[in-house]
Design an enzyme around this catalytic site. Structure first.
Site, PDB file in Angstrom:
ATOM      1  N   GLN A  36       0.850  -1.186   0.000  1.00 32.13           N
ATOM      2  CA  GLN A  36       0.000   0.000   0.000  1.00 32.13           C
ATOM      3  C   GLN A  36       0.885   1.234   0.000  1.00 32.13           C
ATOM      4  O   GLN A  36       1.790   1.356   0.820  1.00 32.13           O
ATOM      5  CB  GLN A  36      -0.901   0.013   1.231  1.00 32.13           C
ATOM      6  CG  GLN A  36      -1.873   1.170   1.227  1.00 32.13           C
ATOM      7  CD  GLN A  36      -2.734   1.195   2.472  1.00 32.13           C
ATOM      8  OE1 GLN A  36      -2.236   1.476   3.548  1.00 32.13           O
ATOM      9  NE2 GLN A  36      -4.004   0.890   2.311  1.00 32.13           N
ATOM     10  N   HIS A  70      -3.354   4.327  -1.755  1.00 33.07           N
ATOM     11  CA  HIS A  70      -4.314   4.764  -0.749  1.00 33.07           C
ATOM     12  C   HIS A  70      -4.650   6.231  -0.981  1.00 33.07           C
ATOM     13  O   HIS A  70      -3.793   7.094  -0.873  1.00 33.07           O
ATOM     14  CB  HIS A  70      -3.700   4.564   0.640  1.00 33.07           C
ATOM     15  CG  HIS A  70      -4.651   4.785   1.781  1.00 33.07           C
ATOM     16  ND1 HIS A  70      -5.898   5.338   1.652  1.00 33.07           N
ATOM     17  CD2 HIS A  70      -4.522   4.503   3.095  1.00 33.07           C
ATOM     18  CE1 HIS A  70      -6.490   5.398   2.821  1.00 33.07           C
ATOM     19  NE2 HIS A  70      -5.660   4.898   3.721  1.00 33.07           N
ATOM     20  N   GLY A  71      -5.885   6.493  -1.296  1.00 32.68           N
ATOM     21  CA  GLY A  71      -6.296   7.865  -1.572  1.00 32.68           C
ATOM     22  C   GLY A  71      -7.495   8.307  -0.770  1.00 32.68           C
ATOM     23  O   GLY A  71      -8.121   9.312  -1.087  1.00 32.68           O
ATOM     24  N   ALA A  72      -7.837   7.602   0.297  1.00 33.36           N
ATOM     25  CA  ALA A  72      -9.010   7.949   1.101  1.00 33.36           C
ATOM     26  C   ALA A  72      -8.601   8.590   2.418  1.00 33.36           C
ATOM     27  O   ALA A  72      -7.422   8.779   2.694  1.00 33.36           O
ATOM     28  CB  ALA A  72      -9.828   6.683   1.371  1.00 33.36           C
ATOM     29  N   TYR A  79      -5.885  11.488   2.906  1.00 34.46           N
ATOM     30  CA  TYR A  79      -4.575  11.447   2.255  1.00 34.46           C
ATOM     31  C   TYR A  79      -4.567  12.368   1.035  1.00 34.46           C
ATOM     32  O   TYR A  79      -5.598  12.914   0.641  1.00 34.46           O
ATOM     33  CB  TYR A  79      -4.197  10.013   1.885  1.00 34.46           C
ATOM     34  CG  TYR A  79      -3.802   9.216   3.105  1.00 34.46           C
ATOM     35  CD1 TYR A  79      -2.539   9.335   3.663  1.00 34.46           C
ATOM     36  CD2 TYR A  79      -4.709   8.362   3.723  1.00 34.46           C
ATOM     37  CE1 TYR A  79      -2.176   8.631   4.798  1.00 34.46           C
ATOM     38  CE2 TYR A  79      -4.355   7.654   4.862  1.00 34.46           C
ATOM     39  CZ  TYR A  79      -3.092   7.792   5.395  1.00 34.46           C
ATOM     40  OH  TYR A  79      -2.738   7.107   6.518  1.00 34.46           O
TER      41      TYR A  79
END
Length: 134
Positions: free
Chosen positions: A27, A103-105, A108
């Protein structure tokens, strides 16, 4: 993972995962304006110079409110994308990972670009405008 030393340190974990027939997935993330406890930098960057909500987490060596980030330049916006997919991707391959998840939630950097309170840019990187019908 930012270098081969870190990638090699993860090999035993990756091999252990694969020994049980599972895929090992790395990740990758960039915390942007929510970066904290970084011994290499005293400042943060984000889509805009907007005060992040909340306070830093002590578990990550943060204290008090988040610092005010500097707005990212066009060059800085391009760099995380290429870094995630090239340098860190190459290190994930060295470590033996089967795939990469970006990971873009949860606040971030990618999420910051999509959030109107963190992104008040007026250029092509502006947050998407939403209407009552959305």
């Amino acid at each position: 993972m930012i270098d081969e030393t870190q990638a090699n340190a993860r090999k035993p974990v990756v091999n252990g995962i694969k020994a049980h027939g599972a895929l090992a997935i790395a990740q990758m993330l960039h915390a942007g304006a929510l970066s904290q406890g970084n011994r290499f930098r005293d400042t943060t960057v984000g889509p805009s110079p907007a005060q992040p909500k909340g306070e830093q987490m002590t578990v990550y060596h943060g204290r008090g409110r988040y610092g005010l980030p500097a707005a990212m330049t066009e060059s800085q916006i391009a760099t995380p994308s290429t870094a995630l997919l090239s340098r860190r991707g190459a290190q994930s391959e060295v470590a033996g990972f089967d795939a990469i998840e970006i990971h873009g939630a949860n606040g971030y950097l990618l999420d910051q670009f999509l959030t109107d309170y963190a992104n008040n840019r007026a250029d092509r990187w502006a947050a998407p405008r939403r209407t009552a019908c959305d």
